[in-house]
Enzyme design. Structure first.
Site, PDB file in Angstrom:
ATOM      1  N   HIS A 279       0.832  -1.207   0.000  1.00 60.24           N
ATOM      2  CA  HIS A 279       0.000   0.000   0.000  1.00 60.24           C
ATOM      3  C   HIS A 279       0.870   1.260   0.000  1.00 60.24           C
ATOM      4  O   HIS A 279       2.047   1.214   0.347  1.00 60.24           O
ATOM      5  CB  HIS A 279      -0.925   0.027   1.226  1.00 60.24           C
TER       6      HIS A 279
ATOM      7  N   LYS B  89      -0.543   4.969   4.471  1.00 58.54           N
ATOM      8  CA  LYS B  89      -1.376   4.013   5.224  1.00 58.54           C
ATOM      9  C   LYS B  89      -0.797   3.830   6.624  1.00 58.54           C
ATOM     10  O   LYS B  89       0.409   3.646   6.784  1.00 58.54           O
ATOM     11  CB  LYS B  89      -1.450   2.675   4.479  1.00 58.54           C
TER      12      LYS B  89
END
Ligand code: NAD
Length: 270
Positions: free
Chosen positions: A157, A161
């Site tokens: 990600h 995040k």
């Protein structure tokens, strides 16, 4: 083709805009209206303006009751604070409610369960059709392969995040454990470093990458003797959540009251 009037609560948010665009562009859907809160600065402005397109003659409202009353289905990616009110309105008006908001409270969860006794509610922490298919495929593969194949999950990600592993990665692991009759909490290995010893049979290992603006990649590996199966999903934009939610709204229309998930929508429940 049944054309549905779709209401979007939280229509000025990141997901709200993606939903407005998805509904606007879908031949089988009309925008019934959209709401947001006064602080958003969008109430009273044309929904087309929210999209950066031509006016469509409907203004952003702040009256959720009116929207639930006129819509065939309402899609909700807002805030956990709104869940109890929206659940009550879905129940009162018997309107299909597609709930993508995450992080709801216990009171919110109870309100969702109550609404599901009155109308069809579809709820999922990840509405992407592809991710839900991946979860279903991982479940099927795990049941067929059992612990003879070592299951490992890799997720990647963007650098902003804040949690790891992703909720979707954990949902994949939970599905694999469930299919193999295991307790996920007992077999998950969230990281490895140092002298770990040999891998234990039946473990589900997680690896996490972070960087750039990657929206979300998930890979499930089943590693056996001399062969390896890899199932991969890569998210390209948040439009995938909007399209999944719209598909859920159409699927739920006409269904009996109940709490459904994306596995139901995609026919992956066997
Ligand atoms: P966001 O903050 O960009 O948008 C939320 C919008 O809802 C804002 O415009 C806000 O003003 C509005 N809002 C808040 N309370 C409201 C109310 N009572 N009535 C009407 N509007 C209200 O957030 P986002 O990134 O769009 O995410 C929204 C939610 O969706 C989060 O809970 C997020 O985790 C979740 N999400 C779920 C999925 C999924 O697939 N299920 C995917 C992405 C995001």
């Amino acid at each position: 083709m049944t054309v549905l009037n779709i209401g979007i609560v939280g229509c000025a948010g990141r997901m709200g805009r993606a939903l407005l665009a998805a509904v606007h562009d879908a031949p089988d859907s009309h925008i019934a209206g959209g709401t947001d809160v006064a602080e958003s600065g969008w109430v009273g402005r044309d929904l087309g303006e929210v999209l950066g397109r031509e006016a469509i003659g409907l203004a952003v409202g702040d009256d959720a009751r009116a929207l639930f009353t006129v819509a065939d289905a309402v899609i909700d990616f807002t805030s956990p604070k709104a869940t109890v009110l929206h659940a009550r309105l879905a129940a009162e008006t018997r309107t299909v409610w597609v709930l993508g908001t995450t992080g709801t409270s216990a009171a919110g969860d109870a309100a969702v369960a109550d609404a599901a006794t009155k109308t069809a509610v579809v709820r999922a922490a990840n509405m992407s059709v592809g991710v839900n298919l991946l979860i279903g495929l991982a479940r099927k593969a795990a049941a067929a392969l059992d612990t003879e194949f070592d299951a490992e999950i890799l997720e990647f990600h963007h650098k902003h995040k804040v949690d790891a592993p992703s909720g979707t990665a954990l949902a994949l692991g939970a599905a694999i454990a469930d299919a193999r009759g295991q307790d996920h909490d007992k077999v998950k290995v969230l990281g490895r470093h140092g002298v770990t010893g040999e891998r234990r049979r039946g473990e589900i290992g997680y690896a996490v990458l972070r960087g750039g603006n990657v929206i979300g990649d998930h890979t499930v590996v089943f590693a056996g003797e001399s062969e390896r199966i890899e199932l991969v999903h890569r998210a390209g934009s948040r439009d995938i959540f909007a399209r999944g939610a719209l598909r859920a709204a159409h699927w739920a229309h006409g269904k009996p009251p109940g709490l459904y998930g994306m596995a139901d929508v995609l026919g992956l429940t066997d």
